[in-house]
Design a protein around this motif. Structure first.
Motif, PDB file in Angstrom:
ATOM      1  N   ALA A   1      -3.884  -7.909 -12.699  1.00  0.00           N
ATOM      2  CA  ALA A   1      -3.807  -6.781 -11.771  1.00  0.00           C
ATOM      3  C   ALA A   1      -2.706  -7.011 -10.747  1.00  0.00           C
ATOM      4  O   ALA A   1      -2.002  -6.066 -10.362  1.00  0.00           O
ATOM      5  CB  ALA A   1      -5.144  -6.557 -11.080  1.00  0.00           C
ATOM      6  N   VAL A   2      -2.531  -8.246 -10.322  1.00  0.00           N
ATOM      7  CA  VAL A   2      -1.451  -8.572  -9.374  1.00  0.00           C
ATOM      8  C   VAL A   2      -0.105  -8.280 -10.024  1.00  0.00           C
ATOM      9  O   VAL A   2       0.786  -7.688  -9.398  1.00  0.00           O
ATOM     10  CB  VAL A   2      -1.539 -10.040  -8.907  1.00  0.00           C
ATOM     11  CG1 VAL A   2      -0.340 -10.412  -8.044  1.00  0.00           C
ATOM     12  CG2 VAL A   2      -2.834 -10.292  -8.161  1.00  0.00           C
ATOM     13  N   GLU A   3       0.041  -8.664 -11.287  1.00  0.00           N
ATOM     14  CA  GLU A   3       1.292  -8.408 -12.004  1.00  0.00           C
ATOM     15  C   GLU A   3       1.553  -6.908 -12.129  1.00  0.00           C
ATOM     16  O   GLU A   3       2.681  -6.452 -11.910  1.00  0.00           O
ATOM     17  CB  GLU A   3       1.253  -9.061 -13.383  1.00  0.00           C
ATOM     18  CG  GLU A   3       1.240 -10.567 -13.336  1.00  0.00           C
ATOM     19  CD  GLU A   3       1.064 -11.202 -14.697  1.00  0.00           C
ATOM     20  OE1 GLU A   3       1.209 -10.500 -15.724  1.00  0.00           O
ATOM     21  OE2 GLU A   3       0.775 -12.412 -14.742  1.00  0.00           O
ATOM     22  N   HIS A   4       0.521  -6.141 -12.477  1.00  0.00           N
ATOM     23  CA  HIS A   4       0.681  -4.682 -12.576  1.00  0.00           C
ATOM     24  C   HIS A   4       1.020  -4.082 -11.207  1.00  0.00           C
ATOM     25  O   HIS A   4       1.841  -3.172 -11.111  1.00  0.00           O
ATOM     26  CB  HIS A   4      -0.596  -4.027 -13.113  1.00  0.00           C
ATOM     27  CG  HIS A   4      -0.874  -4.324 -14.546  1.00  0.00           C
ATOM     28  ND1 HIS A   4      -0.023  -3.973 -15.573  1.00  0.00           N
ATOM     29  CD2 HIS A   4      -1.918  -4.948 -15.136  1.00  0.00           C
ATOM     30  CE1 HIS A   4      -0.528  -4.362 -16.722  1.00  0.00           C
ATOM     31  NE2 HIS A   4      -1.684  -4.967 -16.483  1.00  0.00           N
ATOM     32  N   TYR A   5       0.371  -4.589 -10.177  1.00  0.00           N
ATOM     33  CA  TYR A   5       0.609  -4.111  -8.816  1.00  0.00           C
ATOM     34  C   TYR A   5       2.067  -4.321  -8.409  1.00  0.00           C
ATOM     35  O   TYR A   5       2.721  -3.416  -7.901  1.00  0.00           O
ATOM     36  CB  TYR A   5      -0.328  -4.865  -7.872  1.00  0.00           C
ATOM     37  CG  TYR A   5      -0.283  -4.447  -6.428  1.00  0.00           C
ATOM     38  CD1 TYR A   5      -0.443  -3.125  -6.043  1.00  0.00           C
ATOM     39  CD2 TYR A   5      -0.118  -5.397  -5.427  1.00  0.00           C
ATOM     40  CE1 TYR A   5      -0.431  -2.756  -4.715  1.00  0.00           C
ATOM     41  CE2 TYR A   5      -0.115  -5.039  -4.094  1.00  0.00           C
ATOM     42  CZ  TYR A   5      -0.275  -3.711  -3.748  1.00  0.00           C
ATOM     43  OH  TYR A   5      -0.261  -3.358  -2.423  1.00  0.00           O
ATOM     44  N   ILE A   6       2.590  -5.496  -8.697  1.00  0.00           N
ATOM     45  CA  ILE A   6       3.979  -5.800  -8.348  1.00  0.00           C
ATOM     46  C   ILE A   6       4.934  -4.943  -9.172  1.00  0.00           C
ATOM     47  O   ILE A   6       5.920  -4.420  -8.649  1.00  0.00           O
ATOM     48  CB  ILE A   6       4.259  -7.302  -8.519  1.00  0.00           C
ATOM     49  CG1 ILE A   6       3.479  -8.077  -7.453  1.00  0.00           C
ATOM     50  CG2 ILE A   6       5.748  -7.609  -8.439  1.00  0.00           C
ATOM     51  CD1 ILE A   6       3.465  -9.574  -7.643  1.00  0.00           C
ATOM     52  N   THR A   7       4.649  -4.763 -10.454  1.00  0.00           N
ATOM     53  CA  THR A   7       5.492  -3.918 -11.310  1.00  0.00           C
ATOM     54  C   THR A   7       5.514  -2.479 -10.814  1.00  0.00           C
ATOM     55  O   THR A   7       6.579  -1.855 -10.724  1.00  0.00           O
ATOM     56  CB  THR A   7       4.995  -3.967 -12.770  1.00  0.00           C
ATOM     57  OG1 THR A   7       5.032  -5.317 -13.228  1.00  0.00           O
ATOM     58  CG2 THR A   7       5.846  -3.089 -13.672  1.00  0.00           C
ATOM     59  N   LEU A   8       4.331  -1.951 -10.469  1.00  0.00           N
ATOM     60  CA  LEU A   8       4.270  -0.588  -9.934  1.00  0.00           C
ATOM     61  C   LEU A   8       4.981  -0.488  -8.599  1.00  0.00           C
ATOM     62  O   LEU A   8       5.668   0.507  -8.325  1.00  0.00           O
ATOM     63  CB  LEU A   8       2.811  -0.141  -9.772  1.00  0.00           C
ATOM     64  CG  LEU A   8       2.198   0.570 -10.952  1.00  0.00           C
ATOM     65  CD1 LEU A   8       0.709   0.796 -10.722  1.00  0.00           C
ATOM     66  CD2 LEU A   8       2.878   1.888 -11.221  1.00  0.00           C
ATOM     67  N   ALA A   9       4.822  -1.497  -7.755  1.00  0.00           N
ATOM     68  CA  ALA A   9       5.489  -1.496  -6.447  1.00  0.00           C
ATOM     69  C   ALA A   9       6.998  -1.418  -6.634  1.00  0.00           C
ATOM     70  O   ALA A   9       7.684  -0.662  -5.931  1.00  0.00           O
ATOM     71  CB  ALA A   9       5.112  -2.743  -5.664  1.00  0.00           C
ATOM     72  N   GLU A  10       7.501  -2.173  -7.594  1.00  0.00           N
ATOM     73  CA  GLU A  10       8.939  -2.144  -7.879  1.00  0.00           C
ATOM     74  C   GLU A  10       9.367  -0.760  -8.352  1.00  0.00           C
ATOM     75  O   GLU A  10      10.372  -0.205  -7.897  1.00  0.00           O
ATOM     76  CB  GLU A  10       9.275  -3.197  -8.927  1.00  0.00           C
ATOM     77  CG  GLU A  10      10.750  -3.326  -9.201  1.00  0.00           C
ATOM     78  CD  GLU A  10      11.047  -4.462 -10.163  1.00  0.00           C
ATOM     79  OE1 GLU A  10      12.165  -4.983 -10.088  1.00  0.00           O
ATOM     80  OE2 GLU A  10      10.182  -4.815 -10.992  1.00  0.00           O
ATOM     81  N   SER A  11       8.573  -0.161  -9.236  1.00  0.00           N
ATOM     82  CA  SER A  11       8.889   1.171  -9.760  1.00  0.00           C
ATOM     83  C   SER A  11       8.827   2.244  -8.681  1.00  0.00           C
ATOM     84  O   SER A  11       9.588   3.211  -8.721  1.00  0.00           O
ATOM     85  CB  SER A  11       7.920   1.544 -10.882  1.00  0.00           C
ATOM     86  OG  SER A  11       8.035   0.642 -11.947  1.00  0.00           O
ATOM     87  N   LEU A  12       7.919   2.080  -7.727  1.00  0.00           N
ATOM     88  CA  LEU A  12       7.744   3.062  -6.661  1.00  0.00           C
ATOM     89  C   LEU A  12       8.631   2.783  -5.447  1.00  0.00           C
ATOM     90  O   LEU A  12       8.569   3.509  -4.457  1.00  0.00           O
ATOM     91  CB  LEU A  12       6.271   3.103  -6.221  1.00  0.00           C
ATOM     92  CG  LEU A  12       5.275   3.576  -7.269  1.00  0.00           C
ATOM     93  CD1 LEU A  12       3.838   3.365  -6.774  1.00  0.00           C
ATOM     94  CD2 LEU A  12       5.507   5.041  -7.620  1.00  0.00           C
ATOM     95  N   GLY A  13       9.436   1.722  -5.523  1.00  0.00           N
ATOM     96  CA  GLY A  13      10.330   1.386  -4.417  1.00  0.00           C
ATOM     97  C   GLY A  13       9.617   0.748  -3.231  1.00  0.00           C
ATOM     98  O   GLY A  13      10.086   0.842  -2.109  1.00  0.00           O
ATOM     99  N   ARG A  14       8.504   0.079  -3.486  1.00  0.00           N
ATOM    100  CA  ARG A  14       7.732  -0.545  -2.403  1.00  0.00           C
ATOM    101  C   ARG A  14       7.610  -2.055  -2.560  1.00  0.00           C
ATOM    102  O   ARG A  14       6.750  -2.672  -1.945  1.00  0.00           O
ATOM    103  CB  ARG A  14       6.317   0.031  -2.389  1.00  0.00           C
ATOM    104  CG  ARG A  14       6.266   1.498  -2.148  1.00  0.00           C
ATOM    105  CD  ARG A  14       4.842   1.934  -2.048  1.00  0.00           C
ATOM    106  NE  ARG A  14       4.749   3.370  -2.135  1.00  0.00           N
ATOM    107  CZ  ARG A  14       3.622   4.013  -2.269  1.00  0.00           C
ATOM    108  NH1 ARG A  14       2.484   3.359  -2.332  1.00  0.00           N
ATOM    109  NH2 ARG A  14       3.608   5.328  -2.339  1.00  0.00           N
ATOM    110  N   LEU A  15       8.462  -2.625  -3.340  1.00  0.00           N
ATOM    111  CA  LEU A  15       8.338  -4.046  -3.657  1.00  0.00           C
ATOM    112  C   LEU A  15       8.389  -4.921  -2.406  1.00  0.00           C
ATOM    113  O   LEU A  15       7.597  -5.844  -2.266  1.00  0.00           O
ATOM    114  CB  LEU A  15       9.408  -4.473  -4.648  1.00  0.00           C
ATOM    115  CG  LEU A  15       9.307  -5.907  -5.159  1.00  0.00           C
ATOM    116  CD1 LEU A  15       7.970  -6.137  -5.839  1.00  0.00           C
ATOM    117  CD2 LEU A  15      10.436  -6.204  -6.115  1.00  0.00           C
ATOM    118  N   GLU A  16       9.300  -4.628  -1.504  1.00  0.00           N
ATOM    119  CA  GLU A  16       9.455  -5.482  -0.320  1.00  0.00           C
ATOM    120  C   GLU A  16       8.183  -5.509   0.532  1.00  0.00           C
ATOM    121  O   GLU A  16       7.715  -6.574   0.918  1.00  0.00           O
ATOM    122  CB  GLU A  16      10.635  -5.021   0.527  1.00  0.00           C
ATOM    123  CG  GLU A  16      10.919  -5.964   1.685  1.00  0.00           C
ATOM    124  CD  GLU A  16      12.177  -5.600   2.426  1.00  0.00           C
ATOM    125  OE1 GLU A  16      12.169  -5.776   3.647  1.00  0.00           O
ATOM    126  OE2 GLU A  16      13.152  -5.157   1.795  1.00  0.00           O
TER     127      GLU A  16
END
Length: 78
Positions: free
Chosen positions: A46-61
């Motif tokens: 779930a952490v991996e999916h969360y980070i991947t989605l954050a990157e896709s949504l422009g919220r990674l930082e």
């Protein structure tokens, strides 16, 4: 969505719901559910999916800063 504590037995249900949101194109809903799992530290995938989605949504930082703070606080507790 009402805030509530996640328990280990809830993780599978929350992960399934996150996947459903994702498959329906509700990326924000999936992001929120994966985020709750990531913050609770109940599921590594779930952490991996969360980070991947954050990157896709422009919220990674903001996500990585939040997770780093969580890791620091959990390190200081142990």
């Amino acid at each position: 969505m009402q805030a509530e504590a996640l328990h280990k037995e809830d993780a599978g249900v929350q992960k399934a719901l996150a996947e459903i949101h994702f498959r329906l194109g509700d990326f924000e809903g999936a992001f929120q559910r994966y985020g709750r799992l990531a913050e609770a530290g109940l599921d590594e995938a779930a952490v991996e999916h969360y980070i991947t989605l954050a990157e896709s949504l422009g919220r990674l930082e903001s996500v990585t800063v939040g997770l780093q703070e969580k890791l620091k606080s959990s390190d200081s507790v142990t």
